[in-house]
Motif scaffolding. Structure first.
Motif, PDB file in Angstrom:
ATOM      1  N   PHE A   1       0.935  -0.988   0.009  1.00  0.00           N
ATOM      2  CA  PHE A   1      -0.064   0.321  -0.005  1.00  0.00           C
ATOM      3  C   PHE A   1       1.527   1.560  -0.238  1.00  0.00           C
ATOM      4  N   ILE A   2       2.084   1.459   0.185  1.00  0.00           N
ATOM      5  CA  ILE A   2       2.814   2.755   1.367  1.00  0.00           C
ATOM      6  C   ILE A   2       3.168   2.777  -0.432  1.00  0.00           C
ATOM      7  N   ASP A   3       3.623   1.561  -0.658  1.00  0.00           N
ATOM      8  CA  ASP A   3       4.888   1.594  -2.289  1.00  0.00           C
ATOM      9  C   ASP A   3       3.337   2.185  -3.810  1.00  0.00           C
ATOM     10  N   VAL A   4       2.667   1.812  -3.635  1.00  0.00           N
ATOM     11  CA  VAL A   4       1.886   1.967  -4.646  1.00  0.00           C
ATOM     12  C   VAL A   4       1.496   3.821  -4.177  1.00  0.00           C
ATOM     13  N   PHE A   5       1.311   4.071  -2.907  1.00  0.00           N
ATOM     14  CA  PHE A   5       0.897   5.641  -2.433  1.00  0.00           C
ATOM     15  C   PHE A   5       2.371   6.099  -2.418  1.00  0.00           C
ATOM     16  N   LEU A   6       3.348   5.767  -2.851  1.00  0.00           N
ATOM     17  CA  LEU A   6       5.011   5.986  -3.427  1.00  0.00           C
ATOM     18  C   LEU A   6       5.154   6.276  -4.337  1.00  0.00           C
ATOM     19  N   LEU A   7       4.725   5.655  -5.371  1.00  0.00           N
ATOM     20  CA  LEU A   7       4.374   5.635  -7.553  1.00  0.00           C
ATOM     21  C   LEU A   7       3.485   6.185  -7.510  1.00  0.00           C
ATOM     22  N   MET A   8       2.140   6.925  -6.960  1.00  0.00           N
ATOM     23  CA  MET A   8       1.572   8.146  -7.552  1.00  0.00           C
ATOM     24  C   MET A   8       1.775   9.641  -7.062  1.00  0.00           C
ATOM     25  N   HIS A   9       3.139   9.478  -6.415  1.00  0.00           N
ATOM     26  CA  HIS A   9       3.503  10.681  -5.958  1.00  0.00           C
ATOM     27  C   HIS A   9       3.890  11.006  -6.234  1.00  0.00           C
ATOM     28  N   LEU A  10       4.751  10.187  -7.445  1.00  0.00           N
ATOM     29  CA  LEU A  10       6.258  10.462  -8.456  1.00  0.00           C
ATOM     30  C   LEU A  10       5.421  11.581  -9.503  1.00  0.00           C
ATOM     31  N   PRO A  11       6.363  12.455  -9.283  1.00  0.00           N
ATOM     32  CA  PRO A  11       6.027  13.796  -9.953  1.00  0.00           C
ATOM     33  C   PRO A  11       6.168  13.710 -11.771  1.00  0.00           C
ATOM     34  N   TRP A  12       6.883  12.925 -11.957  1.00  0.00           N
ATOM     35  CA  TRP A  12       7.007  12.522 -13.297  1.00  0.00           C
ATOM     36  C   TRP A  12       6.235  12.096 -14.208  1.00  0.00           C
ATOM     37  N   LEU A  13       5.090  11.104 -12.971  1.00  0.00           N
ATOM     38  CA  LEU A  13       4.192  10.121 -13.444  1.00  0.00           C
ATOM     39  C   LEU A  13       2.766  10.902 -13.194  1.00  0.00           C
TER      40      LEU A  13
ATOM     41  N   VAL B   1       0.647  -3.428 -12.460  1.00  0.00           N
ATOM     42  CA  VAL B   1       1.994  -4.047 -11.465  1.00  0.00           C
ATOM     43  C   VAL B   1       1.934  -3.359 -10.421  1.00  0.00           C
ATOM     44  N   ILE B   2       0.176  -2.652  -9.881  1.00  0.00           N
ATOM     45  CA  ILE B   2      -0.003  -2.056  -8.583  1.00  0.00           C
ATOM     46  C   ILE B   2      -0.891  -2.979  -7.974  1.00  0.00           C
ATOM     47  N   SER B   3      -1.715  -3.787  -8.738  1.00  0.00           N
ATOM     48  CA  SER B   3      -2.976  -4.588  -7.858  1.00  0.00           C
ATOM     49  C   SER B   3      -3.936  -4.280  -8.866  1.00  0.00           C
ATOM     50  N   ASN B   4      -4.626  -5.074  -8.922  1.00  0.00           N
ATOM     51  CA  ASN B   4      -6.475  -4.771  -9.750  1.00  0.00           C
ATOM     52  C   ASN B   4      -7.286  -3.256  -8.647  1.00  0.00           C
ATOM     53  N   VAL B   5      -6.713  -3.711  -7.589  1.00  0.00           N
ATOM     54  CA  VAL B   5      -7.430  -3.209  -6.350  1.00  0.00           C
ATOM     55  C   VAL B   5      -6.679  -1.248  -5.965  1.00  0.00           C
ATOM     56  N   PRO B   6      -5.573  -1.073  -6.135  1.00  0.00           N
ATOM     57  CA  PRO B   6      -4.884  -0.158  -6.270  1.00  0.00           C
ATOM     58  C   PRO B   6      -5.276   0.921  -7.877  1.00  0.00           C
ATOM     59  N   ALA B   7      -5.040   0.083  -8.936  1.00  0.00           N
ATOM     60  CA  ALA B   7      -5.552   0.618 -10.226  1.00  0.00           C
ATOM     61  C   ALA B   7      -7.252   0.615  -9.807  1.00  0.00           C
ATOM     62  N   THR B   8      -8.641   0.016  -9.441  1.00  0.00           N
ATOM     63  CA  THR B   8      -9.638   0.367  -9.501  1.00  0.00           C
ATOM     64  C   THR B   8      -9.560   1.932  -9.044  1.00  0.00           C
ATOM     65  N   ILE B   9      -9.081   2.374  -7.639  1.00  0.00           N
ATOM     66  CA  ILE B   9      -8.926   3.786  -6.550  1.00  0.00           C
ATOM     67  C   ILE B   9      -8.537   4.837  -7.753  1.00  0.00           C
ATOM     68  N   LEU B  10      -7.195   4.079  -8.448  1.00  0.00           N
ATOM     69  CA  LEU B  10      -6.513   4.878  -8.707  1.00  0.00           C
ATOM     70  C   LEU B  10      -7.642   5.953 -10.146  1.00  0.00           C
ATOM     71  N   LEU B  11      -7.778   4.771 -11.221  1.00  0.00           N
ATOM     72  CA  LEU B  11      -8.860   5.171 -12.535  1.00  0.00           C
ATOM     73  C   LEU B  11     -10.250   5.632 -12.150  1.00  0.00           C
ATOM     74  N   LEU B  12     -11.328   5.168 -11.120  1.00  0.00           N
ATOM     75  CA  LEU B  12     -12.085   5.871 -10.181  1.00  0.00           C
ATOM     76  C   LEU B  12     -12.057   7.544 -10.136  1.00  0.00           C
ATOM     77  N   GLN B  13     -10.797   7.897 -10.297  1.00  0.00           N
ATOM     78  CA  GLN B  13     -10.788   9.321 -10.133  1.00  0.00           C
ATOM     79  C   GLN B  13     -10.650   9.791 -11.557  1.00  0.00           C
ATOM     80  N   LYS B  14     -10.933   9.425 -12.487  1.00  0.00           N
ATOM     81  CA  LYS B  14     -10.477   9.954 -13.723  1.00  0.00           C
ATOM     82  C   LYS B  14     -11.459   9.651 -14.612  1.00  0.00           C
ATOM     83  N   VAL B  15     -12.398   8.398 -14.094  1.00  0.00           N
ATOM     84  CA  VAL B  15     -13.127   7.911 -15.418  1.00  0.00           C
ATOM     85  C   VAL B  15     -14.582   7.219 -14.856  1.00  0.00           C
TER      86      VAL B  15
END
Length: 369
Positions: A255-267, A292-306
């Motif tokens: 969970f922490i690694d996924v959080f850090l990944l999503m807060h990388l400025p170049w992404l 890469v980040i598992s389907n649950v975190p991927a769903t959380i991320l994508l639901l913010q955009k679509v």
């Protein structure tokens, strides 16, 4: 406690996740106060309770009794494998994929006491089965709960949306199971060594299991976890010592690694462009992110955009196949298998399943239009 420390020292997955986190910390744009919120503590509490309850059932010796009955009931490897795969898929539709694994994998492990079976391969197929079966209902897995809660579909409508994919994947999995397990007779041991059945521990574990599942539905997971821990502390402290504590730390680190990944400025610019993707791009992105980040975190991320469309729902569930991180259920099953070779053997079946599911899923989506 030395058992717990040895487990932590030998856990290569945990070490890798910690290393990745250390690398990303100086690169990510975040505040340290945000890290505790990055962890889904409800998931951690749920896993902790399930680990305790499953270990309680295992230590009671009842899995030995049930395993012996299964071996007596089935005469051929193929028939037993088909039964276990169907049971895993069915249980996952209403008990969620992780609960189904916590019930079936320990039972599967006891079968080696009574027979010569390809246990690791059977657990791999159970992991594939819960990914296929759980996608059918809104409560089958965490990503479906998220998609359903963000959408406007009723329970029957959600099931109707997912039914074609579930049917396609289950037919595929049954055919693959038929091909992968021969029809030869099960080689049974003349005298299986079964531990004594401790009825009080079994009964209290079953009772607590029911209470815990009900508490999950009532959003009272924390109180239920305290009750489970207190009961085992009084009745069987060995249960608390022998569970896989390092698995919980693996999930926290993920969970922490996924959080850090999503807060990388170049992404960040790439995340902002997700909302402009067409159906094909979203389909591939959801599956790729899941790898890469598992389907649950991927769903959380994508639901913010679509929005929670059928394309997104199908894609994140298909993303549970493929690489190990695709679904947290994969990690749970393979950790419980206790076989160093199961990690790479899993991909021999899961990667072809991913490729076939991606192709078949996309064609089915277009046929339904």
């Amino acid at each position: 406690m030395p058992i717990v420390l040895r487990s932590l020292m030998r856990d290569r997955i945990l070490h890798l996740l910690l290393l990745l986190g250390v690398i990303m910390v100086p690169l990510a744009n975040f505040h340290w106060s945000q890290l505790p919120g990055a962890v889904d503590w409800h998931t951690i509490m749920t896993l902790t309770g399930l680990l305790m309850l499953t270990k309680g059932l295992e230590n009671s010796g009842y899995f030995d009794v049930l395993g012996a009955r299964l071996i007596q009931r089935f005469q051929h490897e193929r028939a037993l494998a088909l039964f276990m795969v169907c049971a895993a898929a069915l249980l996952s539709t209403f008990l969620t994929n992780d609960v189904a694994l916590f019930i079936l994998v320990p039972l599967t492990l006891t079968l080696r006491k009574f027979s010569r079976l390809p246990i690791s391969r059977l657990i791999i197929f159970e992991a594939l089965a819960v990914n296929a079966g759980s996608l059918l209902t809104p409560v089958g897995n965490p990503q479906n709960i998220l998609l359903w809660s963000h959408g406007a579909l009723s329970v029957p409508a959600f099931i109707a949306q997912m039914a074609p994919l579930a049917a396609f994947l289950m037919l595929t999995l049954m055919a693959l199971t038929w091909w992968s397990f021969p029809a030869r007779s099960i080689q049974k041991h003349e005298q299986g060594e079964s531990q004594p059945w401790h009825k009080p521990l079994f009964l209290i574990s079953v009772l607590l299991y029911i209470v815990f599942i009900v508490a999950l539905e009532l959003k009272m997971t924390g109180w239920a976890l305290l009750l489970v821990a207190a009961c085992f502390l009084i009745m069987a402290r060995s249960v608390l010592i022998s569970i896989d504590w390092s698995l919980l730390l693996v999930f926290v680190a993920m969970f922490i690694d996924v959080f850090l990944l999503m807060h990388l400025p170049w992404l960040q610019p790439h995340f902002a462009a997700i909302g402009q993707l067409g159906e094909g791009g979203l389909y591939l992105l959801a599956i790729g992110l899941s790898q890469v980040i598992s389907n649950v975190p991927a769903t959380i991320l994508l639901l913010q955009k679509v929005p929670p469309s059928d394309v997104l729902a199908w894609a994140v569930n298909i993303g549970g196949f493929g690489l190990l991180p695709g679904s947290l259920a994969n990690l749970i099953a393979l950790r419980m298998a206790q076989d160093a070779r199961v990690w790479w053997r899993f991909h021999l079946f899961s990667l072809p399943m991913l490729a076939w599911s991606m192709l078949g899923g996309w064609l089915l989506l277009h046929l339904m239009r």
